[in-house]
Enzyme design. Sequence first.
Site, short mmCIF file in Angstrom:
data_model
loop_
_atom_site.label_atom_id
_atom_site.label_comp_id
_atom_site.label_asym_id
_atom_site.label_seq_id
_atom_site.Cartn_x
_atom_site.Cartn_y
_atom_site.Cartn_z
N GLY A 121 41.48 10.33 -0.89
CA GLY A 121 41.05 8.96 -0.62
C GLY A 121 42.19 7.98 -0.43
O GLY A 121 41.96 6.84 -0.02
N CYS A 134 12.78 15.52 16.46
CA CYS A 134 13.47 15.52 17.74
C CYS A 134 12.49 15.87 18.86
O CYS A 134 11.72 16.83 18.76
CB CYS A 134 14.62 16.53 17.71
SG CYS A 134 15.46 16.69 19.30
N CYS A 177 14.06 19.46 20.49
CA CYS A 177 14.05 20.73 19.78
C CYS A 177 13.04 20.76 18.64
O CYS A 177 12.82 21.79 18.02
CB CYS A 177 15.43 21.07 19.25
SG CYS A 177 15.99 19.95 17.97
N CYS A 185 17.84 14.57 18.59
CA CYS A 185 18.95 14.88 17.69
C CYS A 185 20.21 14.16 18.15
O CYS A 185 20.52 14.12 19.35
CB CYS A 185 19.26 16.37 17.69
SG CYS A 185 18.03 17.36 16.88
N CYS A 206 21.18 20.70 18.47
CA CYS A 206 19.92 20.56 19.19
C CYS A 206 19.75 21.70 20.20
O CYS A 206 18.70 22.32 20.27
CB CYS A 206 19.88 19.21 19.90
SG CYS A 206 18.26 18.76 20.53
#
Lengths: 237, 304, 299
Positions: free
Chosen positions: C32, C242, C245, C267, C273
Amino acid sequence: MENHYLLRLEHAAKTFVLHGLGGKKIMGFRDINFTVRRGESVGLAGPSGSGKSSIIKSIYRTYLLSHGHIWYDSKYYDGIVDISKIPERAVHLIRTNEIGYISQFLRVIPRVAAVEIVAEPLIRNGVPEVEAKKVSSDLLKRLLLPENLHDAYPSTFSGGEQQKINIAKTIVWRPRLLLLDEPTASLDTHSVSIVMGLLKELKEGGTAMVGIFHDAQIMNDFADTVYNIDRGFYVEQ
Amino acid sequence: MTNNIYNPYLIREDEKLKGLTEPYVSIQNLTKIFGPSCPMCIEQTGPEHETNKCCTCGSIVALRKISIELYPNEILGIIGESGSGKSTLVRLLHFDMDVTYGEMYLDPLILCQEVIDHTKKDIFTLSAFEKRKIRNKLIGIVYQNPYMGLKMDISCGGNIAEKLIEYGWRNVNAIRTRAMELLNRTEVPIDRIDHSPKTFSGGMQQRVQIAKALSTNPKILLLDEVTTGLDLSVQAKVLDLIKKIQEKLKITMIVVSHDLGVIRLLATRTVVMKYGTIVEAGLTDQILEDPQHPYTQLLVNSQL
Amino acid sequence: MNRKNRYNFAFIDEDAKREIRRKILKAVAIPGYQVPFASRELPIARGWGTGGLQVTLALIGPTDCLKVIDQGCDDSVNAVNIKHFVQSVTNVKITTDTTKATLIQTRHRIPEEPMNENQILVLQVPIPEALRNVEPSERQTRRMHAEGDYTRLWLYLYEDIVKYGDVSIGARYPVLVNGRYIMDPSPIPRWDIPKLHMAETLFIFSAGREKRIYAIPPYTDVKPLEFEDYKFCVEDFKGKQCARCGSKGVFLDEIIDDETGKRIYVCSDTGYCHKVASKSKRKNAISQNYQYKTAGSAG
């Protein structure tokens, strides 16, 4: 124990140095000696400017003593101490718990109700607010302050009414030593007699007092012993 | 005694202990020099030289070896003209800037483990992180200029939340409840909690600052010219509020002001400063009625 | 000699790679923490993924398999350009399959399919400083990171809640990494934030314009900032799926059909996808048109 004093001034002297005027020295008082026992009241008499108020203020530590000692038998600090020498912190402790001072002027935070001003020292010492206010209100009633003024701001009061607040806010907590600097100057005769009655009650409760009164009649009424002060000197009576 | 007009409780026994405790805060030889600073700085400045500018290196000596002790539950007044170092002193105590040298010790009693472990250690030598922790837990400050103490682009409640969040509060509702409680105490209308302090009057901004300072129940409250610039009626309310807070919460306070009236009403002890030096210290009424130092006499005699 | 071969393998010279690798090591060692690095000039403009590209070039080897996505899409201009460039200077394999790639450079999304310990995800970052919104001074933000003084950011969230009833941050939701540094996860949607927590993959974030590299090593604790009574939550796609798909429980893009004016969802991750769609042979669920419209815009 009976011989024990509460307050004792030893060769107390105060000189003011005015630096603004090239270090000019003004004598307040000098070589003051007297003793106050519990339940005793002492009066200081003399013409204006003779240094009476200065003595009272020195006992209260508003003035710093130049020479000598002010011995005080403290209950909450360290036994017998010299008020003019102990730390400010201790003076503050003694002032809030032992020595009360009533001057001719009322100095309070603006816009605080009269009864709250009187109740403040009680609340500070742990009395429940409702009770403290009741006690204060009763005391103000006894001092003949009209009840509709209890919740008003003292800055709008007349001189006499302000003075009643001033007296009430000190005697309400029963100090061990009470210093009075002309507390009755702006009061009418009837009020004066009430105040004197209250002082008498305090005295019976063991409070020692040092007071200044211009009125000879009141002074006689008040004091067990009167010392004459003239131009800072102490005149035996 | 014929009736109950007198205090039926008299003075409680535990009050005995009150006056003789250790000082909460003890500051020793606190010095702040703005500029390069040289060994001559201290000697060449101060009231006796009538300047706080060092003639060798040109540094400004804002504070010259200040030593002060603060006791629990007292109000210490600081008076002095502009440039005497009053505000610098307050800001150093709030760790707003670094000291040049000097020490500050806190009473171990208030420095309990929840704040920090170091007892009897010079606080100024601690890390910035630890200082912030101490400041956040123990010290509150109210600046003369609300723009210094408040963030004007954040709501009034957010300003109070800032201190609480720093203290570790992570519950929005709890934060808001606390903020409302404080605003209530400082008599700011609660329905304005989500307004920016920018839209508040000067007196209200000052009260929000006080609410913010009180949010984490500090032990020490620093008040830097809080009533300066407020009109008299608002000033009276703020003074009354401060006095009430002191009585109820038993907070030790430092009140900085150039207004002798404010000091007289609030402070028990007073310190007089000039050119970064303490010229006189004593009980407030003694300072005002029997001033010893020439400068204090001048100050008192200049009073309206 | 071929003109392309005049360049070093992976375009940037070995010394520069070494510097970047060292900075990556430091970033991995302090999860970080933003490590400054000397961002090089590249044949693409700053702000178009130069940070991510430099990390990719410094890490890539001849046997690697690269995937580049831009907001989930393999075929957007930015992704395609970067892919072409890297391939021309390294000749590595290029894929759109998340599971096959060893190195994935991405802009603003984390792939839907779970990744493993052998993969590295490189994220392009526009603004690496999570505190930038609340503190414009770099000096101050560095101090705030050093001292862990994150009050201002929390206050920002508080104000958001007070103003809008909840935290209004959509992308770039600040996270606390390893209990120490608050980090900007790059503008990935909230949806992807939980994927950072205890992930098996190494995440490297790099900002070319701002010259900062930071990282989340595998199995690192990553927590989004949240109040006790206002919890962090991801985007809600309940009841949506979606249109191509038929996947549920994935990050969906909302698009409006130009012809019918209807609101549909597809997606965001096109690689995923395609995979699902070809597997289930449900390609015909929707007309061809939408495949083009799902492409995220570059920039």
